[in-house]
Design an enzyme around this catalytic site. Structure first.
Site, PDB file in Angstrom:
ATOM      1  N   SER A 148       0.853  -1.198   0.000  1.00 50.10           N
ATOM      2  CA  SER A 148       0.000   0.000   0.000  1.00 50.10           C
ATOM      3  C   SER A 148       0.880   1.236   0.000  1.00 50.10           C
ATOM      4  O   SER A 148       1.972   1.224   0.611  1.00 50.10           O
ATOM      5  CB  SER A 148      -0.872   0.010   1.249  1.00 50.10           C
ATOM      6  OG  SER A 148      -1.426   1.305   1.444  1.00 50.10           O
ATOM      7  N   TYR A 161      -2.407  -0.993  10.149  1.00 53.96           N
ATOM      8  CA  TYR A 161      -2.518  -1.509   8.776  1.00 53.96           C
ATOM      9  C   TYR A 161      -1.212  -1.272   8.011  1.00 53.96           C
ATOM     10  O   TYR A 161      -0.692  -2.170   7.343  1.00 53.96           O
ATOM     11  CB  TYR A 161      -3.694  -0.808   8.088  1.00 53.96           C
ATOM     12  CG  TYR A 161      -3.805  -1.050   6.602  1.00 53.96           C
ATOM     13  CD1 TYR A 161      -4.347  -2.238   6.114  1.00 53.96           C
ATOM     14  CD2 TYR A 161      -3.377  -0.096   5.687  1.00 53.96           C
ATOM     15  CE1 TYR A 161      -4.450  -2.461   4.749  1.00 53.96           C
ATOM     16  CE2 TYR A 161      -3.484  -0.305   4.324  1.00 53.96           C
ATOM     17  CZ  TYR A 161      -4.022  -1.491   3.859  1.00 53.96           C
ATOM     18  OH  TYR A 161      -4.126  -1.704   2.505  1.00 53.96           O
TER      19      TYR A 161
HETATM   20  P1  NAP Z   1     -11.328  -5.733  -1.140  1.00 53.01           P
HETATM   21  O1  NAP Z   1     -12.189  -5.245  -2.230  1.00 53.01           O
HETATM   22  O2  NAP Z   1     -11.584  -5.275   0.248  1.00 53.01           O
HETATM   23  O3  NAP Z   1     -11.301  -7.324  -1.183  1.00 53.01           O
HETATM   24  C1  NAP Z   1     -10.543  -8.028  -0.247  1.00 53.01           C
HETATM   25  C2  NAP Z   1     -10.371  -9.450  -0.733  1.00 53.01           C
HETATM   26  O4  NAP Z   1      -9.585 -10.156   0.244  1.00 53.01           O
HETATM   27  C3  NAP Z   1     -11.686 -10.176  -0.883  1.00 53.01           C
HETATM   28  O5  NAP Z   1     -11.604 -11.069  -1.958  1.00 53.01           O
HETATM   29  C4  NAP Z   1     -11.806 -10.931   0.437  1.00 53.01           C
HETATM   30  O6  NAP Z   1     -12.537 -12.153   0.315  1.00 53.01           O
HETATM   31  C5  NAP Z   1     -10.354 -11.253   0.721  1.00 53.01           C
HETATM   32  N1  NAP Z   1     -10.140 -11.395   2.159  1.00 53.01           N
HETATM   33  C6  NAP Z   1     -10.296 -10.449   3.119  1.00 53.01           C
HETATM   34  N2  NAP Z   1     -10.061 -10.992   4.329  1.00 53.01           N
HETATM   35  C7  NAP Z   1      -9.776 -12.311   4.111  1.00 53.01           C
HETATM   36  C8  NAP Z   1      -9.466 -13.408   4.963  1.00 53.01           C
HETATM   37  N3  NAP Z   1      -9.397 -13.292   6.303  1.00 53.01           N
HETATM   38  N4  NAP Z   1      -9.232 -14.599   4.391  1.00 53.01           N
HETATM   39  C9  NAP Z   1      -9.298 -14.756   3.045  1.00 53.01           C
HETATM   40  N5  NAP Z   1      -9.592 -13.772   2.195  1.00 53.01           N
HETATM   41  C10 NAP Z   1      -9.836 -12.563   2.738  1.00 53.01           C
HETATM   42  O7  NAP Z   1      -9.771  -5.435  -1.442  1.00 53.01           O
HETATM   43  P2  NAP Z   1      -9.090  -4.322  -2.374  1.00 53.01           P
HETATM   44  O8  NAP Z   1      -9.472  -2.977  -1.872  1.00 53.01           O
HETATM   45  O9  NAP Z   1      -9.250  -4.691  -3.791  1.00 53.01           O
HETATM   46  O10 NAP Z   1      -7.567  -4.533  -1.922  1.00 53.01           O
HETATM   47  C11 NAP Z   1      -6.784  -5.596  -2.403  1.00 53.01           C
HETATM   48  C12 NAP Z   1      -5.392  -5.451  -1.798  1.00 53.01           C
HETATM   49  O11 NAP Z   1      -4.873  -4.157  -2.108  1.00 53.01           O
HETATM   50  C13 NAP Z   1      -5.392  -5.561  -0.279  1.00 53.01           C
HETATM   51  O12 NAP Z   1      -4.225  -6.222   0.154  1.00 53.01           O
HETATM   52  C14 NAP Z   1      -5.360  -4.111   0.185  1.00 53.01           C
HETATM   53  O13 NAP Z   1      -4.771  -3.953   1.447  1.00 53.01           O
HETATM   54  C15 NAP Z   1      -4.518  -3.464  -0.918  1.00 53.01           C
HETATM   55  N6  NAP Z   1      -4.779  -2.032  -1.109  1.00 53.01           N
HETATM   56  C16 NAP Z   1      -6.007  -1.589  -1.519  1.00 53.01           C
HETATM   57  C17 NAP Z   1      -6.211  -0.224  -1.704  1.00 53.01           C
HETATM   58  C18 NAP Z   1      -7.539   0.327  -2.178  1.00 53.01           C
HETATM   59  O14 NAP Z   1      -7.712   1.576  -2.173  1.00 53.01           O
HETATM   60  N7  NAP Z   1      -8.488  -0.477  -2.610  1.00 53.01           N
HETATM   61  C19 NAP Z   1      -5.167   0.667  -1.459  1.00 53.01           C
HETATM   62  C20 NAP Z   1      -3.941   0.176  -1.052  1.00 53.01           C
HETATM   63  C21 NAP Z   1      -3.751  -1.177  -0.884  1.00 53.01           C
HETATM   64  P3  NAP Z   1     -14.147 -12.214   0.522  1.00 53.01           P
HETATM   65  O15 NAP Z   1     -14.713 -11.228  -0.457  1.00 53.01           O
HETATM   66  O16 NAP Z   1     -14.519 -13.600   0.197  1.00 53.01           O
HETATM   67  O17 NAP Z   1     -14.430 -11.831   1.921  1.00 53.01           O
END
Ligand code: NAP
Length: 254
Positions: A148, A161
């Site tokens: 991130s 985080y």
């Molecule tokens: P998201 O939409 O919140 O989706 C999270 C995914 O991780 C879902 O598929 C969820 O599965 C899975 N997950 C969450 N907790 C879990 C657990 N305990 N065991 C197994 N699977 C789990 O995520 P996103 O925003 O696309 O982010 C993806 C990655 O990018 C993450 O690592 C996040 O920290 C990083 N990131 C995101 C942003 C942003 O702005 N979106 C910014 C910086 C970094 P289920 O749906 O089945 O629950």
């Protein structure tokens, strides 16, 4: 686009958001993709259907990370699915994307339970998944850890985080050295604010404020980040390892 023809990939947390966009992109480039999820079976099925309707191949695997036995469940489903479809459990690309976050918790109110959960899912699980993946990963494989931009911008309410994402960057650094003799690259990709389908991105005022953080004055699309991941996963990424790749749309430029 068939840079990944004959390859296999596991994208953790690909039932939605960046993970889904990544699974769809890697499959479009020819990989057989394992779509991992925890609770959102419908979302994972939707990812698989999107891939299949584009002519690609994928299957869903459920495992709750951060729980005892979660990584074991993941590899049980992964190996079974790969053997059934590809004839072997060999893996070429691992994207450690699944992650959990809070909306922000003041430092003095962050509980031990919250810390444990964040570290279990965002740091410990990727470590254990990478460790277990080595048993099935082919030489010249790829490991991509999703970090991130918050590891570079002080945000006190996200201290816990951001610490977990600092940990995954350390995993990248040290594993890159360990695995280079096998031609396996290991890199971190750091998204900035990226539309993952959360309703918050549909609130115009909030979206406008978030957009101001990027040098391009827009919120990132999950596909923007997936493109960066796809480059690192492809043969074109072979000379990049141990790297922190900024996929924040210039947010870190200040
Ligand atoms: P998201 O939409 O919140 O989706 C999270 C995914 O991780 C879902 O598929 C969820 O599965 C899975 N997950 C969450 N907790 C879990 C657990 N305990 N065991 C197994 N699977 C789990 O995520 P996103 O925003 O696309 O982010 C993806 C990655 O990018 C993450 O690592 C996040 O920290 C990083 N990131 C995101 C942003 C942003 O702005 N979106 C910014 C910086 C970094 P289920 O749906 O089945 O629950």
């Amino acid at each position: 686009m068939s840079k990944l023809a004959g390859k296999t990939a596991l994208v953790t947390g690909s039932s939605r958001g960046i993970g889904r966009a990544t699974a769809v992109r890697l499959a479009a480039e020819g990989a057989l993709v394992a779509v991992h999820y925890a609770e959102n079976a419908d979302g994972a099925e939707q990812t698989v259907k999107t891939i299949e309707s584009d002519g690609g191949a994928a299957f869903a695997v459920r495992a709750v990370l951060g729980t005892s036995g979660g990584v074991q469940d993941l590899f049980h489903g992964l190996e079974e699915g790969l053997k059934e479809r590809a004839g072997s459990a060999a893996l070429d690309v691992l994207v450690n994307n699944a992650g959990t976050a809070t909306m922000g918790t003041p430092f003095d109110q962050t509980s031990e339970e919250e810390l444990d959960q964040l570290f279990a899912v965002n740091a410990q699980a990727p470590f254990l998944i990478a460790q277990r993946a080595l048993a099935v990963m082919r030489d010249n494989g790829r490991i991509i850890n999703i970090s991130s931009g918050l590891t570079r911008v002080a945000t006190p309410d996200q201290t816990a985080y951001a610490m977990t994402k600092g940990a995954i960057e350390q995993l990248t650094l040290h594993l890159a050295k360990l695995l280079a003799p096998r031609g396996i690259t290991v890199n971190s990709v750091a998204p900035g604010i990226t539309d993952n389908g959360n309703p918050v991105f549909g609130i115009p005022e909030v979206a406008r404020q978030m957009a101001q953080l990027s040098a391009f004055k827009k919120v990132g699309d999950a596909a923007d980040v997936a493109s960066v991941i796809a480059f690192l996963a492809s043969p074109d990424g072979r000379w990049v390892t141990g790297s922190f790749v900024d996929a924040t749309g210039g947010t870190l430029l200040g």
